[in-house]
Design a protein around this motif. Structure first.
Motif, PDB file in Angstrom:
ATOM      1  N   SER A  89       0.860  -1.190   0.000  1.00 46.78           N
ATOM      2  CA  SER A  89       0.000   0.000   0.000  1.00 46.78           C
ATOM      3  C   SER A  89       0.892   1.233   0.000  1.00 46.78           C
ATOM      4  N   LYS A  90       0.304   2.381  -0.289  1.00 44.63           N
ATOM      5  CA  LYS A  90       1.061   3.633  -0.251  1.00 44.63           C
ATOM      6  C   LYS A  90       1.645   3.845   1.139  1.00 44.63           C
ATOM      7  N   LYS A  91       0.869   3.542   2.173  1.00 45.80           N
ATOM      8  CA  LYS A  91       1.325   3.718   3.552  1.00 45.80           C
ATOM      9  C   LYS A  91       2.525   2.803   3.837  1.00 45.80           C
ATOM     10  N   GLU A  92       2.442   1.537   3.422  1.00 45.13           N
ATOM     11  CA  GLU A  92       3.566   0.610   3.628  1.00 45.13           C
ATOM     12  C   GLU A  92       4.806   1.080   2.866  1.00 45.13           C
ATOM     13  N   ALA A  93       4.602   1.515   1.626  1.00 44.58           N
ATOM     14  CA  ALA A  93       5.716   1.979   0.801  1.00 44.58           C
ATOM     15  C   ALA A  93       6.345   3.240   1.407  1.00 44.58           C
ATOM     16  N   ASP A  94       5.517   4.165   1.896  1.00 41.44           N
ATOM     17  CA  ASP A  94       6.020   5.375   2.538  1.00 41.44           C
ATOM     18  C   ASP A  94       6.863   5.022   3.762  1.00 41.44           C
ATOM     19  N   HIS A  95       6.359   4.088   4.569  1.00 42.03           N
ATOM     20  CA  HIS A  95       7.065   3.662   5.783  1.00 42.03           C
ATOM     21  C   HIS A  95       8.437   3.089   5.439  1.00 42.03           C
ATOM     22  N   LEU A  96       8.486   2.202   4.449  1.00 40.00           N
ATOM     23  CA  LEU A  96       9.760   1.598   4.061  1.00 40.00           C
ATOM     24  C   LEU A  96      10.720   2.635   3.490  1.00 40.00           C
ATOM     25  N   ALA A  97      10.198   3.562   2.714  1.00 41.96           N
ATOM     26  CA  ALA A  97      11.048   4.614   2.150  1.00 41.96           C
ATOM     27  C   ALA A  97      11.656   5.474   3.262  1.00 41.96           C
ATOM     28  N   GLU A  98      10.889   5.733   4.322  1.00 40.75           N
ATOM     29  CA  GLU A  98      11.405   6.500   5.459  1.00 40.75           C
ATOM     30  C   GLU A  98      12.551   5.770   6.150  1.00 40.75           C
ATOM     31  N   GLU A  99      12.543   4.428   6.077  1.00 39.33           N
ATOM     32  CA  GLU A  99      13.597   3.618   6.704  1.00 39.33           C
ATOM     33  C   GLU A  99      14.785   3.397   5.775  1.00 39.33           C
ATOM     34  N   GLY A 100      14.709   3.938   4.549  1.00 38.13           N
ATOM     35  CA  GLY A 100      15.835   3.836   3.632  1.00 38.13           C
ATOM     36  C   GLY A 100      15.676   2.841   2.498  1.00 38.13           C
ATOM     37  N   ALA A 101      14.521   2.184   2.387  1.00 39.53           N
ATOM     38  CA  ALA A 101      14.317   1.205   1.311  1.00 39.53           C
ATOM     39  C   ALA A 101      14.191   1.898  -0.038  1.00 39.53           C
ATOM     40  N   LYS A 102      14.704   1.241  -1.075  1.00 42.39           N
ATOM     41  CA  LYS A 102      14.554   1.735  -2.443  1.00 42.39           C
ATOM     42  C   LYS A 102      13.391   0.977  -3.069  1.00 42.39           C
ATOM     43  N   LEU A 103      12.370   1.697  -3.491  1.00 42.80           N
ATOM     44  CA  LEU A 103      11.192   1.075  -4.094  1.00 42.80           C
ATOM     45  C   LEU A 103      10.876   1.744  -5.420  1.00 42.80           C
ATOM     46  N   THR A 104      10.312   0.979  -6.330  1.00 44.64           N
ATOM     47  CA  THR A 104       9.796   1.551  -7.563  1.00 44.64           C
ATOM     48  C   THR A 104       8.300   1.727  -7.360  1.00 44.64           C
ATOM     49  N   ARG A 105       7.874   2.976  -7.346  1.00 46.27           N
ATOM     50  CA  ARG A 105       6.475   3.293  -7.040  1.00 46.27           C
ATOM     51  C   ARG A 105       5.604   3.271  -8.283  1.00 46.27           C
ATOM     52  N   ASN A 106       4.347   2.904  -8.074  1.00 42.54           N
ATOM     53  CA  ASN A 106       3.324   3.039  -9.099  1.00 42.54           C
ATOM     54  C   ASN A 106       2.781   4.462  -9.018  1.00 42.54           C
ATOM     55  N   ALA A 107       1.993   4.877  -9.999  1.00 45.03           N
ATOM     56  CA  ALA A 107       1.456   6.241 -10.042  1.00 45.03           C
ATOM     57  C   ALA A 107       0.647   6.589  -8.789  1.00 45.03           C
ATOM     58  N   ASP A 108      -0.012   5.590  -8.191  1.00 45.92           N
ATOM     59  CA  ASP A 108      -0.840   5.848  -7.008  1.00 45.92           C
ATOM     60  C   ASP A 108      -0.059   5.771  -5.694  1.00 45.92           C
ATOM     61  N   GLY A 109       1.254   5.613  -5.761  1.00 40.44           N
ATOM     62  CA  GLY A 109       2.074   5.562  -4.552  1.00 40.44           C
ATOM     63  C   GLY A 109       2.316   4.172  -4.016  1.00 40.44           C
ATOM     64  N   THR A 110       1.578   3.187  -4.537  1.00 43.25           N
ATOM     65  CA  THR A 110       1.815   1.806  -4.123  1.00 43.25           C
ATOM     66  C   THR A 110       3.099   1.313  -4.789  1.00 43.25           C
ATOM     67  N   ALA A 111       3.543   0.130  -4.399  1.00 43.14           N
ATOM     68  CA  ALA A 111       4.746  -0.439  -5.007  1.00 43.14           C
ATOM     69  C   ALA A 111       4.598  -1.959  -5.066  1.00 43.14           C
ATOM     70  N   ARG A 112       4.951  -2.543  -6.208  1.00 39.51           N
ATOM     71  CA  ARG A 112       4.982  -3.999  -6.319  1.00 39.51           C
ATOM     72  C   ARG A 112       6.374  -4.424  -5.894  1.00 39.51           C
ATOM     73  N   GLU A 113       6.411  -5.308  -4.924  1.00 41.66           N
ATOM     74  CA  GLU A 113       7.705  -5.685  -4.379  1.00 41.66           C
ATOM     75  C   GLU A 113       7.884  -7.193  -4.353  1.00 41.66           C
ATOM     76  N   PHE A 114       9.047  -7.605  -4.776  1.00 39.46           N
ATOM     77  CA  PHE A 114       9.467  -8.982  -4.582  1.00 39.46           C
ATOM     78  C   PHE A 114      10.458  -8.935  -3.430  1.00 39.46           C
ATOM     79  N   SER A 115      10.250  -9.786  -2.446  1.00 35.15           N
ATOM     80  CA  SER A 115      11.158  -9.807  -1.307  1.00 35.15           C
ATOM     81  C   SER A 115      11.498 -11.245  -0.946  1.00 35.15           C
ATOM     82  N   PHE A 116      12.436 -11.395  -0.047  1.00 32.28           N
ATOM     83  CA  PHE A 116      12.906 -12.695   0.411  1.00 32.28           C
ATOM     84  C   PHE A 116      12.607 -12.757   1.901  1.00 32.28           C
ATOM     85  N   ILE A 117      11.877 -13.785   2.330  1.00 34.92           N
ATOM     86  CA  ILE A 117      11.553 -13.937   3.746  1.00 34.92           C
ATOM     87  C   ILE A 117      12.489 -14.988   4.316  1.00 34.92           C
TER      88      ILE A 117
END
Length: 127
Positions: A89-117
């Motif tokens: 969500s935009k809120k999740e993406a904003d939070h991660l960006a504040e912590e230093g994460a690099k994300l590719t955002r969609n026009a609505d502020g969301t981001a599709r992310e592939f991650s490793f758990i």
């Protein structure tokens, strides 16, 4: 940190996982890389790259069960886990960006992310 890495776990080059993340979402694999950055607040995620200057993957920790040191940038990491692909969500993406994460955002502020758990991570200082 976390669970011990299984001695018989399948080791897959991180670059190969990055090329086809969907193939590594079911069975755990072990990847090795360099920590290019980590969460600056708690150490609750790290970005793992195959080599300095390369693109990588954000690694989170199973069940939020462990963290990495805030100063782990530059360390060598071995992690066992699976990949996941989701839309933040935009809120999740904003939070991660504040912590230093690099994300590719969609026009609505969301981001599709592939991650490793990761269920377990071993860290060592770079030579």
């Amino acid at each position: 940190r976390g669970a011990p890495i299984a001695a018989d776990a399948q080791v897959v080059p991180l670059a190969k996982v990055l090329e086809a993340p969907e193939e590594y979402s079911k069975a755990p694999v072990v990847v090795d890389g360099v920590i290019s950055q980590a969460c600056t607040r708690k150490g609750c995620w790290m970005e793992l790259v195959p080599a300095a200057g390369k693109e990588g993957v954000r690694v989170t920790f199973k069940d939020y069960g462990f963290f990495v040191p805030l100063d782990s940038k530059g360390m060598i990491a071995r992690a066992e886990g699976v990949t996941t692909i989701k839309t933040l969500s935009k809120k999740e993406a904003d939070h991660l960006a504040e912590e230093g994460a690099k994300l590719t955002r969609n026009a609505d502020g969301t981001a599709r992310e592939f991650s490793f758990i990761a269920s377990g991570v071993e860290l060592r200082k770079a030579d």
